[in-house]
Structures are given as structure tokens and as C-alpha cells.
Motif scaffolding. Structure first.
Motif, mmCIF file in Angstrom:
data_model
loop_
_atom_site.group_PDB
_atom_site.id
_atom_site.type_symbol
_atom_site.label_atom_id
_atom_site.label_comp_id
_atom_site.label_asym_id
_atom_site.label_seq_id
_atom_site.Cartn_x
_atom_site.Cartn_y
_atom_site.Cartn_z
ATOM 1 N N LEU A 30 0.828 -1.198 0.000
ATOM 2 C CA LEU A 30 0.000 0.000 0.000
ATOM 3 C C LEU A 30 0.869 1.257 0.000
ATOM 4 N N CYS A 31 1.841 1.304 0.888
ATOM 5 C CA CYS A 31 2.710 2.479 0.982
ATOM 6 C C CYS A 31 3.530 2.680 -0.288
ATOM 7 N N SER A 32 4.007 1.602 -0.872
ATOM 8 C CA SER A 32 4.759 1.704 -2.135
ATOM 9 C C SER A 32 3.884 2.276 -3.244
ATOM 10 N N ALA A 33 2.645 1.802 -3.320
ATOM 11 C CA ALA A 33 1.724 2.295 -4.349
ATOM 12 C C ALA A 33 1.415 3.775 -4.141
ATOM 13 N N LEU A 34 1.211 4.180 -2.901
ATOM 14 C CA LEU A 34 0.943 5.591 -2.622
ATOM 15 C C LEU A 34 2.157 6.452 -2.965
ATOM 16 N N CYS A 35 3.328 6.013 -2.586
ATOM 17 C CA CYS A 35 4.554 6.778 -2.861
ATOM 18 C C CYS A 35 4.827 6.899 -4.356
ATOM 19 N N ARG A 36 4.531 5.842 -5.105
ATOM 20 C CA ARG A 36 4.708 5.911 -6.567
ATOM 21 C C ARG A 36 3.827 6.986 -7.197
ATOM 22 N N GLN A 37 2.727 7.295 -6.540
ATOM 23 C CA GLN A 37 1.822 8.342 -7.018
ATOM 24 C C GLN A 37 2.149 9.706 -6.382
ATOM 25 N N ASN A 38 3.312 9.810 -5.752
ATOM 26 C CA ASN A 38 3.758 11.033 -5.072
ATOM 27 C C ASN A 38 2.798 11.484 -3.976
#
Length: 158
Positions: A30-38
């Protein structure tokens, strides 16, 4: 509108989760996906655990526009998680923070009513805090309120 606007927020999303249950699987994805979206995301991976919710954690919750609560089987056995949950719900009321529950391998009604495997986890905490019925009631109320919000169930979505 609440007294704190979206522009004052340091984080877009605060993620509340029980590390033992989801840190190395669901929460990390979840955190990786959010970070990829800045999307500026706060997780508690660098905080020291103690008896009381730390001031830096309280500040991070208050400085977030959205809180995502990852309810897992062991979430309710953690005083730390439940203190976070109470603070998140305070921010929902005070600052109109958006709160999104995610039920990770947990039935929402079990979280809402502290039954099933989720209830077993909560009963472990009850044993430790039986001398503090007010605190237990605060946690029960917070669980019921948060688990009654519209959210996502991991068994229904990927």
C-alpha cells in the motif's frame, strides 16, 4: 469546514496498522503504491514503541489529510493501535480528516462488534487492562465507530 485546511497538512495519508500482521505484506505494498503516485505517506516504521502514544505520532496523525486504518486480526490486541485509532477519530471530528478503514482478512462486523478472531485479539487486551474499564470502553467505542465507516474489504478487492 474544519479549522485546519488541506493546505496545512504535512502528509496526505497516515497509515495505522499492526506491524506484526501487515508491515511486510499489505501495508508495504500500500505504501509503495501511494509513494509511486507522489502521495506523502506517513507510517510509523521509525518510531520507538512505548507505553503511551508518542507526541511525534500524535503530530503525524494531526498533520495528515487522510487516515487509512488497516484492521487485521491482531490490530485489536495492540494498545498502541487502539490509541492511534482514538486519536484518528478525534481528528476526524475536529479537523474533518477523512478516515478509510481497510479490513485485511477481517470481517468488518467482527471488527465492529469485537467478535470472531478479531474479538479474540481484543479479549487478550481486555485481560491486560481489566483494571481500566474506561479505557476499554473508549477503545470499544472507537472500534465500533471506525469499523462502521465505509471502507474496503480485502476479500472483495485486490
Amino acid at each position: 469546514m474544519a479549522s485546519s485546511s488541506r493546505n496545512d497538512k504535512k502528509y496526505d495519508v497516515f497509515v495505522s496498522f499492526r506491524g506484526e500482521d501487515t508491515r511486510d505484506n499489505f501495508t508495504s505494498h500500500l505504501c509503495s503504491a501511494l509513494c509511486r503516485q507522489n502521495i506523502q505517506t506517513f507510517i510509523d516504521d521509525q518510531l520507538n514503541r512505548g507505553d503511551e502514544i508518542s507526541e511525534s505520532l500524535v503530530n503525524a496523525i494531526e498533520a495528515s489529510a487522510i487516515s487509512v486504518i488497516v484492521f487485521s486480526e491482531g490490530y485489536a490486541s495492540s494498545r498502541w493501535c487502539l490509541d492511534e485509532l482514538v486519536k484518528i477519530l478525534e481528528c476526524k471530528k475536529e479537523y474533518a480528516q477523512i478516515v478509510i478503514p481497510v479490513f485485511y482478512l477481517v470481517d468488518p462486523s467482527d471488527a465492529r462488534n469485537q467478535t470472531g478472531p478479531f474479538g479474540i485479539s481484543f479479549s487478550k487486551l481486555e485481560e491486560r487492562f481489566k483494571e481500566n474499564p474506561e479505557k476499554l470502553q473508549t477503545w470499544r467505542k472507537a472500534l465500533k465507530e471506525a469499523a462502521s465507516l465505509s471502507g474496503f474489504h480485502s476479500l472483495n478487492i485486490r
